[in-house]
Scaffold this motif. Structure first.
Motif, PDB file in Angstrom:
ATOM      1  N   VAL A  27       1.492  20.622   0.464  1.00 21.11           N
ATOM      2  CA  VAL A  27       2.660  21.246  -0.159  1.00 21.11           C
ATOM      3  C   VAL A  27       3.192  22.384   0.712  1.00 21.11           C
ATOM      4  CG1 VAL A  27       3.450  22.577  -2.152  1.00 21.11           C
ATOM      5  CG2 VAL A  27       2.034  20.542  -2.491  1.00 21.11           C
ATOM      6  N   ALA A  28       2.298  23.195   1.263  1.00 18.86           N
ATOM      7  CA  ALA A  28       2.726  24.308   2.119  1.00 18.86           C
ATOM      8  C   ALA A  28       3.418  23.808   3.378  1.00 18.86           C
ATOM      9  CB  ALA A  28       1.523  25.171   2.488  1.00 18.86           C
ATOM     10  N   ALA A  29       2.868  22.769   3.993  1.00 22.32           N
ATOM     11  CA  ALA A  29       3.484  22.214   5.201  1.00 22.32           C
ATOM     12  C   ALA A  29       4.860  21.626   4.886  1.00 22.32           C
ATOM     13  CB  ALA A  29       2.576  21.157   5.823  1.00 22.32           C
ATOM     14  N   MET A  30       4.968  20.916   3.774  1.00 23.18           N
ATOM     15  CA  MET A  30       6.247  20.317   3.395  1.00 23.18           C
ATOM     16  C   MET A  30       7.278  21.402   3.087  1.00 23.18           C
ATOM     17  SD  MET A  30       8.123  17.675   2.999  1.00 23.18           S
ATOM     18  CE  MET A  30       6.919  16.405   3.172  1.00 23.18           C
ATOM     19  N   ALA A  31       6.890  22.425   2.356  1.00 28.72           N
ATOM     20  CA  ALA A  31       7.812  23.516   2.040  1.00 28.72           C
ATOM     21  C   ALA A  31       8.255  24.213   3.320  1.00 28.72           C
ATOM     22  CB  ALA A  31       7.143  24.507   1.088  1.00 28.72           C
ATOM     23  N   ASN A  32       7.340  24.383   4.251  1.00 29.69           N
ATOM     24  CA  ASN A  32       7.661  25.034   5.512  1.00 29.69           C
ATOM     25  C   ASN A  32       8.675  24.230   6.320  1.00 29.69           C
ATOM     26  OD1 ASN A  32       7.476  27.004   7.530  1.00 29.69           O
ATOM     27  ND2 ASN A  32       5.848  25.905   8.572  1.00 29.69           N
ATOM     28  N   GLN A  43       6.286  17.354  -7.775  1.00 29.62           N
ATOM     29  CA  GLN A  43       4.860  17.580  -7.986  1.00 29.62           C
ATOM     30  C   GLN A  43       4.074  16.545  -7.177  1.00 29.62           C
ATOM     31  OE1 GLN A  43       3.522  20.149  -9.820  1.00 29.62           O
ATOM     32  NE2 GLN A  43       5.640  20.834  -9.882  1.00 29.62           N
ATOM     33  N   LEU A  44       3.177  17.008  -6.337  1.00 28.90           N
ATOM     34  CA  LEU A  44       2.413  16.119  -5.461  1.00 28.90           C
ATOM     35  C   LEU A  44       1.600  15.114  -6.262  1.00 28.90           C
ATOM     36  CD1 LEU A  44       1.618  15.391  -2.556  1.00 28.90           C
ATOM     37  CD2 LEU A  44      -0.202  17.109  -2.714  1.00 28.90           C
ATOM     38  N   TYR A  45       1.099  15.501  -7.428  1.00 23.18           N
ATOM     39  CA  TYR A  45       0.261  14.597  -8.222  1.00 23.18           C
ATOM     40  C   TYR A  45       1.029  13.387  -8.748  1.00 23.18           C
ATOM     41  CZ  TYR A  45       2.047  16.945 -12.443  1.00 23.18           C
ATOM     42  OH  TYR A  45       2.856  17.462 -13.430  1.00 23.18           O
ATOM     43  N   HIS A  46       2.367  13.418  -8.677  1.00 22.71           N
ATOM     44  CA  HIS A  46       3.154  12.235  -9.043  1.00 22.71           C
ATOM     45  C   HIS A  46       3.096  11.179  -7.945  1.00 22.71           C
ATOM     46  CE1 HIS A  46       4.759  13.838 -12.719  1.00 22.71           C
ATOM     47  NE2 HIS A  46       5.268  14.898 -12.091  1.00 22.71           N
ATOM     48  N   THR A  47       2.682  11.575  -6.748  1.00 20.82           N
ATOM     49  CA  THR A  47       2.634  10.681  -5.601  1.00 20.82           C
ATOM     50  C   THR A  47       1.229  10.202  -5.283  1.00 20.82           C
ATOM     51  OG1 THR A  47       4.536  11.797  -4.619  1.00 20.82           O
ATOM     52  CG2 THR A  47       3.144  10.531  -3.123  1.00 20.82           C
ATOM     53  N   ILE A  48       0.253  11.096  -5.414  1.00 25.62           N
ATOM     54  CA  ILE A  48      -1.118  10.784  -5.010  1.00 25.62           C
ATOM     55  C   ILE A  48      -2.085  11.543  -5.916  1.00 25.62           C
ATOM     56  CG2 ILE A  48      -1.246  12.634  -3.278  1.00 25.62           C
ATOM     57  CD1 ILE A  48      -2.806  10.598  -1.491  1.00 25.62           C
ATOM     58  N   ASN A  49      -3.263  11.006  -6.087  1.00 27.17           N
ATOM     59  CA  ASN A  49      -4.301  11.673  -6.860  1.00 27.17           C
ATOM     60  C   ASN A  49      -4.759  12.900  -6.081  1.00 27.17           C
ATOM     61  OD1 ASN A  49      -6.901  12.498  -7.778  1.00 27.17           O
ATOM     62  ND2 ASN A  49      -7.163  10.511  -8.776  1.00 27.17           N
ATOM     63  N   THR A  50      -4.362  14.077  -6.534  1.00 31.76           N
ATOM     64  CA  THR A  50      -4.653  15.294  -5.778  1.00 31.76           C
ATOM     65  C   THR A  50      -6.136  15.641  -5.769  1.00 31.76           C
ATOM     66  OG1 THR A  50      -4.026  16.625  -7.701  1.00 31.76           O
ATOM     67  CG2 THR A  50      -2.347  16.284  -5.997  1.00 31.76           C
ATOM     68  N   ASP A  51      -6.868  15.261  -6.813  1.00 30.77           N
ATOM     69  CA  ASP A  51      -8.319  15.506  -6.802  1.00 30.77           C
ATOM     70  C   ASP A  51      -8.979  14.712  -5.678  1.00 30.77           C
ATOM     71  OD1 ASP A  51      -8.221  17.245  -8.963  1.00 30.77           O
ATOM     72  OD2 ASP A  51      -8.611  15.654 -10.435  1.00 30.77           O
ATOM     73  N   ALA A  52      -8.579  13.453  -5.534  1.00 29.15           N
ATOM     74  CA  ALA A  52      -9.126  12.616  -4.461  1.00 29.15           C
ATOM     75  C   ALA A  52      -8.685  13.151  -3.093  1.00 29.15           C
ATOM     76  CB  ALA A  52      -8.680  11.167  -4.630  1.00 29.15           C
ATOM     77  N   PHE A  71       0.444   8.681   3.103  1.00 32.63           N
ATOM     78  CA  PHE A  71       1.210   8.421   1.893  1.00 32.63           C
ATOM     79  C   PHE A  71       2.602   9.025   2.059  1.00 32.63           C
ATOM     80  CE2 PHE A  71      -1.150  12.321   1.441  1.00 32.63           C
ATOM     81  CZ  PHE A  71      -0.234  13.229   0.907  1.00 32.63           C
ATOM     82  N   PRO A  72       3.576   8.558   1.278  1.00 28.24           N
ATOM     83  CA  PRO A  72       4.916   9.138   1.341  1.00 28.24           C
ATOM     84  C   PRO A  72       5.017  10.329   0.385  1.00 28.24           C
ATOM     85  CG  PRO A  72       4.935   7.233  -0.088  1.00 28.24           C
ATOM     86  CD  PRO A  72       3.540   7.343   0.473  1.00 28.24           C
ATOM     87  N   GLU A  74       8.258  13.299  -0.605  1.00 29.76           N
ATOM     88  CA  GLU A  74       9.559  13.923  -0.336  1.00 29.76           C
ATOM     89  C   GLU A  74      10.309  13.207   0.793  1.00 29.76           C
ATOM     90  OE1 GLU A  74      11.231  16.353  -1.863  1.00 29.76           O
ATOM     91  OE2 GLU A  74       9.701  17.014  -3.265  1.00 29.76           O
ATOM     92  N   GLY A  75      10.117  11.895   0.903  1.00 25.63           N
ATOM     93  CA  GLY A  75      10.810  11.123   1.922  1.00 25.63           C
ATOM     94  C   GLY A  75      10.163  11.160   3.294  1.00 25.63           C
ATOM     95  N   TYR A  76       9.067  11.869   3.434  1.00 27.99           N
ATOM     96  CA  TYR A  76       8.339  11.960   4.704  1.00 27.99           C
ATOM     97  C   TYR A  76       7.084  11.108   4.642  1.00 27.99           C
ATOM     98  CZ  TYR A  76      11.090  15.818   6.562  1.00 27.99           C
ATOM     99  OH  TYR A  76      12.101  16.587   7.080  1.00 27.99           O
ATOM    100  N   ALA A  77       6.635  10.663   5.796  1.00 30.00           N
ATOM    101  CA  ALA A  77       5.336   9.993   5.910  1.00 30.00           C
ATOM    102  C   ALA A  77       4.321  11.088   6.194  1.00 30.00           C
ATOM    103  CB  ALA A  77       5.355   8.974   7.038  1.00 30.00           C
ATOM    104  N   ILE A  78       3.361  11.247   5.298  1.00 27.92           N
ATOM    105  CA  ILE A  78       2.348  12.285   5.410  1.00 27.92           C
ATOM    106  C   ILE A  78       1.035  11.631   5.815  1.00 27.92           C
ATOM    107  CG2 ILE A  78       1.116  14.140   4.209  1.00 27.92           C
ATOM    108  CD1 ILE A  78       4.185  14.464   4.185  1.00 27.92           C
ATOM    109  N   THR A  79       0.357  12.209   6.778  1.00 29.95           N
ATOM    110  CA  THR A  79      -0.996  11.782   7.130  1.00 29.95           C
ATOM    111  C   THR A  79      -1.871  13.023   7.122  1.00 29.95           C
ATOM    112  OG1 THR A  79      -0.236   9.935   8.475  1.00 29.95           O
ATOM    113  CG2 THR A  79      -2.493  10.684   8.836  1.00 29.95           C
ATOM    114  N   VAL A  80      -2.937  12.955   6.331  1.00 33.46           N
ATOM    115  CA  VAL A  80      -3.892  14.050   6.244  1.00 33.46           C
ATOM    116  C   VAL A  80      -5.192  13.551   6.844  1.00 33.46           C
ATOM    117  CG1 VAL A  80      -5.109  15.602   4.697  1.00 33.46           C
ATOM    118  CG2 VAL A  80      -2.791  14.881   4.148  1.00 33.46           C
TER     119      VAL A  80
END
Length: 106
Positions: A27-32, A43-52, A71-72, A74-80
């Motif tokens: 979330v911080a990286a996306m906001a930045n 809300q990130l939890y609408h996209t991915i299980n945040t606990d996992a 995972f996608p 806010e329209g971005y491809a995110i890789t953690v």
């Protein structure tokens, strides 16, 4: 550490896994990168299980290296990556490059 690769247009941010949860780092990286308040994002939890996702920060990787989740959001491809790197690729970008070692996810 934050960086933007002009060639791949991928933004990378390293976060401290001991003090920051993986979901907060995303979330911080996306906001930045969008230049908005984190509360303005979906809300990130609408996209991915945040606990996992947060448990990824506790994974020490495998004998073959770090564990990555893509995972996608806010329209971005995110890789953690379990090594503490969040990579964000803009819309219409075909790849998310996680590390400068040439590892990519498609």
């Amino acid at each position: 550490m934050e960086s933007l690769s002009r060639e791949s247009e991928t933004y990378r941010a390293r976060y401290d896994q001991d003090t920051t949860s993986t979901s907060i780092a995303v979330v911080a990286a996306m906001a930045n990168i969008l230049g908005v308040d984190p509360l303005e994002l979906d809300q990130l939890y609408h996209t991915i299980n945040t606990d996992a996702l947060d448990k990824l920060g506790q994974v020490q990787g495998t004998p073959d290296g770090a564990v990555d989740i893509s995972f996608p959001f806010e329209g971005y491809a995110i890789t953690v990556s379990s090594d503490g790197v969040v990579a964000l690729s803009p819309p219409d970008h075909d790849r998310t490059c996680v590390r400068d070692t040439g590892v990519t996810n498609e």
